[in-house]
Design a protein around this motif. Structure first.
Motif, PDB file in Angstrom:
ATOM      1  N   GLN A 119     -24.188  15.239  35.244  1.00 25.28           N
ATOM      2  CA  GLN A 119     -23.983  14.340  34.105  1.00 25.28           C
ATOM      3  C   GLN A 119     -24.324  15.112  32.828  1.00 25.28           C
ATOM      4  O   GLN A 119     -25.353  14.874  32.191  1.00 25.28           O
ATOM      5  N   ARG A 155     -23.114  15.153  29.759  1.00 27.43           N
ATOM      6  CA  ARG A 155     -23.193  14.437  28.482  1.00 27.43           C
ATOM      7  C   ARG A 155     -24.542  13.743  28.325  1.00 27.43           C
ATOM      8  O   ARG A 155     -25.182  13.849  27.267  1.00 27.43           O
ATOM      9  N   ARG A 156     -24.968  13.043  29.402  1.00 29.63           N
ATOM     10  CA  ARG A 156     -26.254  12.349  29.311  1.00 29.63           C
ATOM     11  C   ARG A 156     -27.406  13.353  29.170  1.00 29.63           C
ATOM     12  O   ARG A 156     -28.345  13.130  28.416  1.00 29.63           O
ATOM     13  N   VAL A 189     -27.320  16.371  27.832  1.00 26.91           N
ATOM     14  CA  VAL A 189     -27.322  16.964  26.489  1.00 26.91           C
ATOM     15  C   VAL A 189     -27.857  15.973  25.462  1.00 26.91           C
ATOM     16  O   VAL A 189     -28.658  16.321  24.590  1.00 26.91           O
ATOM     17  N   LEU A 190     -27.418  14.721  25.537  1.00 25.24           N
ATOM     18  CA  LEU A 190     -27.879  13.712  24.575  1.00 25.24           C
ATOM     19  C   LEU A 190     -29.379  13.478  24.703  1.00 25.24           C
ATOM     20  O   LEU A 190     -30.081  13.312  23.694  1.00 25.24           O
ATOM     21  N   THR A 191     -29.880  13.459  25.935  1.00 36.45           N
ATOM     22  CA  THR A 191     -31.324  13.279  26.130  1.00 36.45           C
ATOM     23  C   THR A 191     -32.092  14.481  25.589  1.00 36.45           C
ATOM     24  O   THR A 191     -33.143  14.328  24.957  1.00 36.45           O
ATOM     25  N   LEU A 222     -31.112  16.419  23.153  1.00 36.29           N
ATOM     26  CA  LEU A 222     -31.065  16.348  21.684  1.00 36.29           C
ATOM     27  C   LEU A 222     -32.057  15.313  21.159  1.00 36.29           C
ATOM     28  O   LEU A 222     -32.658  15.509  20.090  1.00 36.29           O
ATOM     29  N   THR A 223     -32.235  14.228  21.899  1.00 37.00           N
ATOM     30  CA  THR A 223     -33.242  13.232  21.503  1.00 37.00           C
ATOM     31  C   THR A 223     -34.633  13.853  21.503  1.00 37.00           C
ATOM     32  O   THR A 223     -35.413  13.676  20.555  1.00 37.00           O
ATOM     33  N   ALA A 255     -33.617   6.706  29.752  1.00 35.37           N
ATOM     34  CA  ALA A 255     -32.715   7.756  30.244  1.00 35.37           C
ATOM     35  C   ALA A 255     -33.126   8.226  31.642  1.00 35.37           C
ATOM     36  O   ALA A 255     -32.272   8.420  32.528  1.00 35.37           O
ATOM     37  N   GLY A 303     -35.138  20.513  25.466  1.00 30.56           N
ATOM     38  CA  GLY A 303     -35.027  19.795  24.200  1.00 30.56           C
ATOM     39  C   GLY A 303     -36.202  20.056  23.279  1.00 30.56           C
ATOM     40  O   GLY A 303     -36.032  20.285  22.078  1.00 30.56           O
TER      41      GLY A 303
END
Length: 386
Positions: A14, A16-17, A19-21, A23-24, A276, A316
């Motif tokens: 996954q 996308r999830r 990467v977004l996590t 970045l958070t 997440a 991150g």
């Protein structure tokens, strides 16, 4: 080694999830790093000012009311005093109204005596003494406005009635007050007279006294305030460290503010990460069931799930810390908050503290979802609808 390969394989399923996590975590860690650096920057400023032998004397009726420059002659008669110098504050702007510069006008012949810790080169001191329009600025202020030695800089003061052109003859090499801008007081007096402002209408903002030894500082402070007691301009004298600390206290309890904001950020990122991680673990239920059916124990499976969560938090967090070090590692001005005394430097220790916090939060946020996944039997996991 096998568990590490599984962690990476699960992670890229996954992207996308993940990467977004990450970045958070990166954004939160960046903010947390900067906030953590504020108390350490304050401690650094106070430590450096505590090492000087300078005493600041303000008007006892109000810090911004000013004191007469002639009072320095009386102060210089006190035992233990090396020299006294009036400091006139010019609150000016550079190219636009938002580019404020707090400049200090002082006596050229006393700069080396009053500020030996600034490490000004002899050639800079010579130019400052010989050139009436000479000015010297700190490292951060020079970098912020793009000034270089030899540049002609125009500052505007007194509601833009006063335009003064300065020739930058040097940069202060020391880190003490990297926002400092100093120029000659006689040059300011001449410029103000041209627009009808006599010298007595713009008194010194405060008097700076250099003491020969640290043991004489308390007695000099006492003698200064006692000498001007019941005069038209009573003084409130203090060490340089106390003066800077008082300036910082005008914006409130900075440490308490930073701690409160940091706690809010930590709680917010914890809730986001928990959501997440919960979704991620739910997607792994069937994988967990397969591994358990193949005979892998719960500790091994939990280690894989925690490893994936820790990897997200570490990558991150490391990105956020690296960004903070790159942006603020060499220092940045906090002039809007703390005037000439304020600057922020993100240290490696502050970045490491934020990175550890990111890793801990990632592991804690995964604890409940992982514990729940371990309680589900393989048969129930295969029947669950994800």
């Amino acid at each position: 080694m096998q568990s590490i390969r599984l962690v990476f394989r699960y992670l890229i399923r996954q992207p996308r999830r993940a990467v977004l996590t990450m970045l958070t975590f990166a954004v939160a860690t960046f903010i947390f790093t900067v906030l953590a650096a504020i108390p350490s920057s304050i401690d650094m400023i106070l430590k450096k000012t505590a090492e000087t032998l300078r005493v600041y004397s303000y008007n006892a009726d109000g810090r911004y009311l000013g004191v007469p420059a002639r009072d320095c002659r009386t102060i210089e008669q006190i035992p233990g005093v090396v020299a006294c110098m009036p400091m006139v504050v010019l609150r000016a702007t550079y190219q636009t109204a938002s580019e404020t510069v707090q400049a200090f006008a002082l006596d050229a012949d006393k700069v080396a005596l009053m500020y030996p810790d600034y490490n000004l080169p002899p050639q800079v001191l010579e130019q400052f003494n010989n050139n009436r329009s000479a000015a010297v600025a700190g490292r951060l202020l020079m970098r912020k406005h793009g000034w270089k030695v030899g540049d002609v800089v125009t500052l505007r003061g007194d509601s833009n009635r006063l335009d003064i052109k300065f020739t930058m003859v040097g940069e202060i090499p020391a880190d003490n007050y990297p926002n400092f801008f100093m120029f000659r007081r006689d040059y300011l007096v001449e410029a103000e007279k041209r627009i009808g402002i006599p010298e007595e209408k713009h008194p010194a903002g405060f008097l700076v006294t250099r003491v020969n030894t640290a043991s004489h500082v308390p007695s000099v402070i006492h003698e200064i305030d006692r000498g001007f007691h019941n005069s038209d301009f009573e003084t409130a004298s203090m060490t340089e460290s106390e003066a800077v600390s008082g300036l910082m206290s005008t914006v409130g309890d900075i440490r308490a503010i930073v701690s409160a904001v940091s706690a809010v950020i930590a709680l917010t990122i914890f809730l986001i990460a928990a959501n997440a991680m919960s979704m991620m673990v739910r997607e792994r239920l069937r994988d967990v069931a397969v591994l358990r059916a193949l005979g892998f124990n719960q500790a091994y499976i939990a280690r894989i799930l925690f490893g994936e969560c820790a990897l997200i938090g570490t990558v991150g967090g490391a990105f956020g810390c690296a960004l903070a070090l790159w942006q603020f590692g060499s220092g940045t001005t906090l002039r809007a908050v703390l005037e000439s005394a304020g600057y922020l430097t993100v240290t490696f220790d502050a970045a490491l503290e934020a990175l550890i916090a990111a890793i801990v939060i990632s592991l804690l946020s995964a604890a409940i979802p992982v514990w729940g996944a371990m309680r589900v039997t393989p048969a129930d996991a295969f029947r669950k609808t994800i």
